[in-house]
Design a protein around this motif. Structure first.
Motif, mmCIF file in Angstrom:
data_model
loop_
_atom_site.group_PDB
_atom_site.id
_atom_site.type_symbol
_atom_site.label_atom_id
_atom_site.label_comp_id
_atom_site.label_asym_id
_atom_site.label_seq_id
_atom_site.Cartn_x
_atom_site.Cartn_y
_atom_site.Cartn_z
ATOM 1 N N ARG A 1 3.189 8.130 -24.266
ATOM 2 C CA ARG A 1 4.038 7.111 -23.513
ATOM 3 C C ARG A 1 3.886 5.943 -24.691
ATOM 4 O O ARG A 1 4.845 5.141 -24.836
ATOM 5 N N ALA A 2 2.631 5.435 -24.860
ATOM 6 C CA ALA A 2 2.462 4.377 -25.871
ATOM 7 C C ALA A 2 3.098 4.557 -27.090
ATOM 8 O O ALA A 2 3.779 3.414 -27.445
ATOM 9 N N VAL A 3 2.875 5.527 -27.910
ATOM 10 C CA VAL A 3 3.548 5.679 -28.977
ATOM 11 C C VAL A 3 5.070 5.739 -29.205
ATOM 12 O O VAL A 3 6.044 5.107 -29.757
ATOM 13 N N GLY A 4 5.449 6.341 -28.118
ATOM 14 C CA GLY A 4 6.807 6.811 -27.852
ATOM 15 C C GLY A 4 7.839 5.418 -27.709
ATOM 16 O O GLY A 4 8.985 5.381 -27.887
ATOM 17 N N HIS A 5 6.980 4.263 -26.919
ATOM 18 C CA HIS A 5 7.564 3.057 -26.656
ATOM 19 C C HIS A 5 7.356 2.196 -27.701
ATOM 20 O O HIS A 5 7.336 0.871 -27.509
ATOM 21 N N MET B 1 18.656 6.685 -14.011
ATOM 22 C CA MET B 1 17.220 7.161 -14.567
ATOM 23 C C MET B 1 17.200 6.831 -16.062
ATOM 24 O O MET B 1 18.143 7.479 -16.776
ATOM 25 N N THR B 2 16.074 6.507 -16.545
ATOM 26 C CA THR B 2 15.855 6.403 -17.972
ATOM 27 C C THR B 2 15.545 7.732 -18.407
ATOM 28 O O THR B 2 14.873 8.652 -18.061
ATOM 29 N N ALA B 3 16.097 8.232 -19.797
ATOM 30 C CA ALA B 3 15.809 9.404 -20.377
ATOM 31 C C ALA B 3 14.569 9.657 -20.631
ATOM 32 O O ALA B 3 13.887 8.553 -21.003
ATOM 33 N N PRO B 4 13.983 10.934 -20.491
ATOM 34 C CA PRO B 4 12.446 11.075 -20.850
ATOM 35 C C PRO B 4 12.479 10.886 -22.577
ATOM 36 O O PRO B 4 13.305 11.055 -23.195
ATOM 37 N N LEU B 5 11.079 10.657 -22.797
ATOM 38 C CA LEU B 5 10.864 10.708 -24.308
ATOM 39 C C LEU B 5 10.674 12.143 -24.680
ATOM 40 O O LEU B 5 10.096 12.782 -23.840
ATOM 41 N N PRO C 1 13.230 14.135 -32.253
ATOM 42 C CA PRO C 1 12.076 13.651 -31.252
ATOM 43 C C PRO C 1 11.742 12.280 -31.165
ATOM 44 O O PRO C 1 11.707 11.638 -32.358
ATOM 45 N N ASP C 2 11.236 11.924 -30.075
ATOM 46 C CA ASP C 2 10.771 10.496 -30.228
ATOM 47 C C ASP C 2 9.409 10.394 -30.921
ATOM 48 O O ASP C 2 8.912 9.435 -31.466
ATOM 49 N N VAL C 3 8.520 11.447 -30.499
ATOM 50 C CA VAL C 3 6.942 11.463 -30.797
ATOM 51 C C VAL C 3 6.890 12.792 -31.407
ATOM 52 O O VAL C 3 7.394 13.735 -30.827
ATOM 53 N N ILE C 4 5.966 13.008 -32.359
ATOM 54 C CA ILE C 4 5.491 14.153 -32.970
ATOM 55 C C ILE C 4 4.123 14.166 -33.026
ATOM 56 O O ILE C 4 3.108 13.224 -33.469
ATOM 57 N N VAL C 5 3.478 15.145 -32.087
ATOM 58 C CA VAL C 5 2.017 15.350 -32.080
ATOM 59 C C VAL C 5 1.792 16.443 -33.403
ATOM 60 O O VAL C 5 1.924 17.514 -33.301
ATOM 61 N N GLU D 1 7.679 13.744 -15.640
ATOM 62 C CA GLU D 1 9.262 13.524 -15.606
ATOM 63 C C GLU D 1 9.595 12.896 -16.757
ATOM 64 O O GLU D 1 11.010 12.988 -17.038
ATOM 65 N N ASP D 2 8.771 11.891 -17.176
ATOM 66 C CA ASP D 2 9.031 11.111 -18.272
ATOM 67 C C ASP D 2 9.128 11.695 -19.741
ATOM 68 O O ASP D 2 9.225 11.006 -20.391
ATOM 69 N N LEU D 3 8.408 12.837 -19.716
ATOM 70 C CA LEU D 3 8.185 13.398 -21.148
ATOM 71 C C LEU D 3 8.787 14.885 -21.101
ATOM 72 O O LEU D 3 8.712 15.543 -20.128
ATOM 73 N N GLU D 4 9.431 15.244 -22.323
ATOM 74 C CA GLU D 4 9.957 16.278 -22.463
ATOM 75 C C GLU D 4 9.815 16.930 -23.816
ATOM 76 O O GLU D 4 10.107 16.590 -24.750
ATOM 77 N N VAL D 5 9.130 18.258 -23.756
ATOM 78 C CA VAL D 5 8.877 18.857 -24.977
ATOM 79 C C VAL D 5 10.137 19.530 -25.550
ATOM 80 O O VAL D 5 10.650 20.447 -24.881
ATOM 81 N N VAL D 6 10.701 19.098 -26.766
ATOM 82 C CA VAL D 6 11.991 19.705 -27.110
ATOM 83 C C VAL D 6 11.726 20.729 -28.330
ATOM 84 O O VAL D 6 12.776 21.267 -28.829
ATOM 85 N N GLY D 7 10.396 21.043 -28.743
ATOM 86 C CA GLY D 7 10.463 22.013 -29.841
ATOM 87 C C GLY D 7 8.853 22.066 -30.006
ATOM 88 O O GLY D 7 7.939 21.329 -29.749
#
Length: 222
Positions: A118-122, A1-5, A51-55, A28-34
């Motif tokens: 998802r778009a920006v993370g990829h 399984m691919t790790a979540p963004l 993190p992969d993406v920062i909002v 399932e494919d996104l995880e808030v880490v902070g």
């Protein structure tokens, strides 16, 4: 399984951070880490969590989102989506020039937020056509924008590398067209448009569509 963004949420309003975190908790494919309340906290947390993406919100105490975005991008700590409300955010284009990969309106629907991440993370940029039109309408009036002649001269060497077809594509990117719309307007295939867009990014030394839009308008070709 691919790790979540992995996602870092940055906003000085806890209720906004909590709302976004709740929306993302079911994906399932996104995880808030902070979560961070200002730009300085965001940089510290990005260093720690990678993190992969920062909002990123723009107007915050201690360090605003523009300064934080610039440092995060320069240090390669993650890709940034700017959280903005167009009616009050006078620093929009400074944020773009700082290296943000796209926009997210604060009143966006949950599915828009998810797809944006998802778009920006990829590795893609996020500049929806309707957002582009609003960007374009403000660009000429932005106090930080260079005079047209200055912008044209500054980008002349870069633009000189583009073929005539690539200039056509760049004009349409600057006008807010999607790849599909460009293909229809120029009567070429979608794969051909994608090839032209990739070549334009490489020749202009920009990461994504956002940078191309800025150059198109600063140089006056739109």
């Amino acid at each position: 399984m691919t790790a979540p963004l992995t996602v870092l949420l940055v906003d000085d309003q806890p209720i906004i951070r909590s709302g976004f975190a709740m929306m993302l908790s079911v994906e399932e494919d996104l995880e808030v880490v902070g979560e961070a309340a200002n730009g300085r906290e965001a940089i510290e947390m990005a260093l720690r969590e990678q993190p992969d993406v920062i909002v990123m919100d723009v107007q915050m105490p201690v360090m605003d989102g523009i300064a934080a975005t610039r440092e995060i991008v320069d240090r390669g700590l993650g890709r940034v989506i700017i959280l903005t409300t167009f009616d009050s955010d006078t620093y929009l284009f400074d944020a773009l020039r700082a290296g943000a990969s796209g926009f997210l309106l604060k009143n966006a629907e949950a599915e828009q937020l998810v797809e944006a991440l998802r778009a920006v993370g990829h590795g893609h940029s996020l500049l929806a056509p309707e957002v582009t039109q609003r960007v374009i309408s403000r660009m000429a009036a932005a106090p930080s924008a260079p005079p047209l002649g200055e912008g044209r001269a500054r980008h002349a060497d870069l633009l000189g590398q583009l073929t005539s077809r690539e200039l056509d594509v760049l004009r349409l990117i600057g006008s807010g067209r999607s790849n599909h719309e460009i293909a229809v307007e120029l009567v070429i295939g979608a794969a051909t448009v994608k090839t032209h867009v990739s070549s334009i990014f490489a020749k202009l030394a920009v990461r994504d569509r956002v940078g191309a839009v800025i150059i198109a308008h600063e140089s006056g070709i739109v």
